[in-house]
Design a protein around this motif. Structure first.
Motif, mmCIF file in Angstrom:
data_model
loop_
_atom_site.group_PDB
_atom_site.id
_atom_site.type_symbol
_atom_site.label_atom_id
_atom_site.label_comp_id
_atom_site.label_asym_id
_atom_site.label_seq_id
_atom_site.Cartn_x
_atom_site.Cartn_y
_atom_site.Cartn_z
ATOM 1 N N LYS A 65 -7.512 14.914 4.952
ATOM 2 C CA LYS A 65 -7.657 14.627 6.374
ATOM 3 C C LYS A 65 -7.918 13.132 6.553
ATOM 4 O O LYS A 65 -8.326 12.457 5.596
ATOM 5 N N PRO A 66 -7.710 12.603 7.756
ATOM 6 C CA PRO A 66 -7.871 11.159 7.976
ATOM 7 C C PRO A 66 -9.201 10.588 7.492
ATOM 8 O O PRO A 66 -9.222 9.547 6.828
ATOM 9 N N MET A 67 -10.315 11.255 7.818
ATOM 10 C CA MET A 67 -11.616 10.727 7.434
ATOM 11 C C MET A 67 -11.723 10.539 5.926
ATOM 12 O O MET A 67 -12.260 9.540 5.432
ATOM 13 N N PHE A 68 -11.166 11.489 5.177
ATOM 14 C CA PHE A 68 -11.273 11.433 3.717
ATOM 15 C C PHE A 68 -10.248 10.478 3.107
ATOM 16 O O PHE A 68 -10.469 9.957 2.009
ATOM 17 N N TYR A 69 -9.137 10.244 3.808
ATOM 18 C CA TYR A 69 -8.209 9.208 3.346
ATOM 19 C C TYR A 69 -8.870 7.831 3.438
ATOM 20 O O TYR A 69 -8.741 7.004 2.529
ATOM 21 N N PHE A 70 -9.577 7.593 4.542
ATOM 22 C CA PHE A 70 -10.312 6.340 4.676
ATOM 23 C C PHE A 70 -11.417 6.238 3.618
ATOM 24 O O PHE A 70 -11.661 5.162 3.063
ATOM 25 N N LEU A 71 -12.061 7.351 3.343
ATOM 26 C CA LEU A 71 -13.114 7.365 2.322
ATOM 27 C C LEU A 71 -12.530 7.080 0.939
ATOM 28 O O LEU A 71 -13.165 6.410 0.109
ATOM 29 N N THR A 72 -11.313 7.556 0.691
ATOM 30 C CA THR A 72 -10.620 7.246 -0.567
ATOM 31 C C THR A 72 -10.404 5.749 -0.711
ATOM 32 O O THR A 72 -10.658 5.160 -1.773
ATOM 33 N N MET A 73 -9.935 5.116 0.364
ATOM 34 C CA MET A 73 -9.735 3.657 0.341
ATOM 35 C C MET A 73 -11.048 2.928 0.094
ATOM 36 O O MET A 73 -11.098 1.947 -0.672
ATOM 37 N N LEU A 74 -12.124 3.394 0.736
ATOM 38 C CA LEU A 74 -13.428 2.759 0.554
ATOM 39 C C LEU A 74 -13.898 2.896 -0.889
ATOM 40 O O LEU A 74 -14.470 1.953 -1.460
ATOM 41 N N ALA A 75 -13.655 4.058 -1.505
ATOM 42 C CA ALA A 75 -14.051 4.265 -2.901
ATOM 43 C C ALA A 75 -13.278 3.338 -3.831
ATOM 44 O O ALA A 75 -13.838 2.790 -4.792
ATOM 45 N N GLY A 153 -4.304 0.924 6.490
ATOM 46 C CA GLY A 153 -4.645 0.463 5.144
ATOM 47 C C GLY A 153 -3.868 -0.788 4.755
ATOM 48 O O GLY A 153 -4.432 -1.737 4.197
ATOM 49 N N LEU A 154 -2.567 -0.818 5.057
ATOM 50 C CA LEU A 154 -1.746 -1.981 4.733
ATOM 51 C C LEU A 154 -2.159 -3.195 5.563
ATOM 52 O O LEU A 154 -2.149 -4.329 5.062
ATOM 53 N N ALA A 155 -2.524 -2.969 6.827
ATOM 54 C CA ALA A 155 -2.968 -4.078 7.679
ATOM 55 C C ALA A 155 -4.274 -4.668 7.150
ATOM 56 O O ALA A 155 -4.453 -5.897 7.149
ATOM 57 N N ALA A 156 -5.185 -3.802 6.693
ATOM 58 C CA ALA A 156 -6.456 -4.273 6.120
ATOM 59 C C ALA A 156 -6.199 -5.099 4.867
ATOM 60 O O ALA A 156 -6.814 -6.154 4.657
ATOM 61 N N LEU A 157 -5.265 -4.635 4.022
ATOM 62 C CA LEU A 157 -4.920 -5.353 2.799
ATOM 63 C C LEU A 157 -4.261 -6.696 3.125
ATOM 64 O O LEU A 157 -4.631 -7.733 2.544
ATOM 65 N N ALA A 158 -3.312 -6.689 4.061
ATOM 66 C CA ALA A 158 -2.610 -7.921 4.417
ATOM 67 C C ALA A 158 -3.559 -8.949 5.016
ATOM 68 O O ALA A 158 -3.493 -10.141 4.684
ATOM 69 N N ARG A 159 -4.449 -8.508 5.907
ATOM 70 C CA ARG A 159 -5.402 -9.442 6.512
ATOM 71 C C ARG A 159 -6.280 -10.085 5.452
ATOM 72 O O ARG A 159 -6.503 -11.305 5.454
ATOM 73 N N ALA A 160 -6.779 -9.278 4.519
ATOM 74 C CA ALA A 160 -7.663 -9.799 3.478
ATOM 75 C C ALA A 160 -6.946 -10.800 2.587
ATOM 76 O O ALA A 160 -7.464 -11.882 2.288
ATOM 77 N N VAL A 161 -5.739 -10.461 2.148
ATOM 78 C CA VAL A 161 -4.990 -11.332 1.243
ATOM 79 C C VAL A 161 -4.629 -12.647 1.934
ATOM 80 O O VAL A 161 -4.787 -13.738 1.360
ATOM 81 N N LEU A 162 -4.164 -12.566 3.171
ATOM 82 C CA LEU A 162 -3.755 -13.773 3.892
ATOM 83 C C LEU A 162 -4.925 -14.711 4.162
ATOM 84 O O LEU A 162 -4.777 -15.934 4.134
ATOM 85 N N LEU A 163 -6.107 -14.140 4.414
ATOM 86 C CA LEU A 163 -7.269 -14.975 4.701
ATOM 87 C C LEU A 163 -7.859 -15.615 3.442
ATOM 88 O O LEU A 163 -8.358 -16.729 3.486
ATOM 89 N N VAL A 164 -7.796 -14.911 2.318
ATOM 90 C CA VAL A 164 -8.455 -15.395 1.095
ATOM 91 C C VAL A 164 -7.502 -16.174 0.194
ATOM 92 O O VAL A 164 -7.937 -17.071 -0.538
ATOM 93 N N LEU A 165 -6.225 -15.892 0.269
ATOM 94 C CA LEU A 165 -5.263 -16.507 -0.655
ATOM 95 C C LEU A 165 -5.287 -18.033 -0.661
ATOM 96 O O LEU A 165 -5.140 -18.642 -1.731
ATOM 97 N N PRO A 166 -5.472 -18.714 0.479
ATOM 98 C CA PRO A 166 -5.494 -20.191 0.425
ATOM 99 C C PRO A 166 -6.636 -20.756 -0.417
ATOM 100 O O PRO A 166 -6.492 -21.842 -0.999
#
Length: 327
Positions: A65-75, A153-166
């Motif tokens: 379910k959605p809540m547990f998919y998010f929990l998987t990403m957090l883990a 999930g992909l948006a969270a990953l893209a935001r993090a990579v784009l902000l930290v990569l420089p």
């Protein structure tokens, strides 16, 4: 002593400019072996807890379910944050293995900061999940589809990579003609910046903007979600309905508290606690890395009946009362 030789070598004019030395916890070097006991214990619990959580969610169909998919990403984020830093910290404590290459340092810094940013994004996504579940339950399944969750999930990953990569690329080009001793257990951004003998205003300003942008905006939207959730809960007729609705948010609220409290305390101490010894800053920074990965699977395991029942079934072959409800 080997420790003194390493540190003195790093300060010599002929030292390798691509090699740095982590100090561990300055001022508490003599206690490193004892400090390693809680560090290794917490790390072990974090690994076992998050791996168990991932296994339970994967193997139990009722948790797809959605809540547990998010929990998987957090883990997964918690596992990356732990494994990117703690093994090197323990090698310092146990074997006095302080040396780290510049490239290795920058890679560690990238994973540390990018996954920390992803963590705040996931907490925001989980707040949105609770908001939809409580405020618009009839549309929950149509709003939080698998494709939407994947995009979040992909948006969270893209935001993090784009902000930290420089940051690693900028730090890679800076000259380090001063001490190569990093007064920390791991390669934190500002700890490395402070060693550069060049203009580092870009790093300082960019770091502040990113921290304010991430923590400020994410916390603002999380708070807004819970204001709306609170209004919806208070509008329910019976006390039992209110308690049941709000109980579904308890684990997430705890995750937010565990993630953000050390950050806020560290920021306050860094700016206003000048008399505070350096080892207090570093212990608090390590607390921020170690405590959430350990506590998140425990809290969600205790507060979520489906997970608790499945874990009990794995451990003892028994369960509470079936895998159907969320307490």
């Amino acid at each position: 002593m080997p420790q003194q030789d390493n540190l003195s070598d790093s300060n010599s004019t002929g030292s390798d400019p691509s090699v740095f030395f982590l100090t561990g916890i300055p001022g508490l070097e003599s206690l490193h072996l004892w400090i390693s006991i809680p560090f290794s214990s917490v790390f072990t619990v974090a690994l076992l807890g998050n791996c168990t959580l991932l296994y339970v969610i994967k193997t139990e169909p009722s948790l797809h379910k959605p809540m547990f998919y998010f929990l998987t990403m957090l883990a997964v984020i918690d596992l990356v944050l732990s494994t990117a830093t703690v093994p090197k910290i323990l090698s310092i404590f146990w074997f006095n293995s302080r040396e780290i290459s510049l490239n290795g340092c920058l890679v560690q810094m990238f994973f540390l900061h990018s996954f920390s940013i992803m963590q705040t994004a996931l907490l925001l996504a989980m707040a949105f999940d609770r908001y939809v579940a409580i405020c618009d339950p009839l549309r929950y399944a149509t709003i939080l589809t698998n494709s939407v969750i994947a995009k979040i999930g992909l948006a969270a990953l893209a935001r993090a990579v784009l902000l930290v990569l420089p940051l690693p690329f900028v730090l890679r080009r800076l000259p380090y003609c001063r001490s190569h001793i990093i007064s920390h257990c791991y390669c934190e951004h500002m700890a490395v910046v402070n060693l550069a003998c060049a203009d580092t205003r870009f790093n300082n300003i960019y770091g502040i903007i990113v921290a304010f942008f991430i923590v400020g905006l994410d916390l603002m939207f999380i708070s807004l979600s819970y204001v709306k959730i609170l209004r919806a809960v208070l509008s329910l007729a019976s006390k039992e309905e209110k308690l049941k609705a709000f109980s579904t948010c308890v684990a997430h609220l705890w995750a937010i508290l565990v993630a953000y409290t050390p950050v806020v305390l560290s920021s306050i101490i860094y700016r206003f606690g000048h008399p505070v010894p350096p080892h207090v800053h570093i212990l608090l920074a390590n607390f921020y890395l170690l405590f959430p990965p350990m506590m998140n699977p425990i809290v969600y395991g205790v507060k979520t009946k489906q997970i608790r029942d499945r874990v009990l079934l794995l451990l003892t072959g028994t369960k509470d009362a079936g895998l159907g409800s969320n307490k």
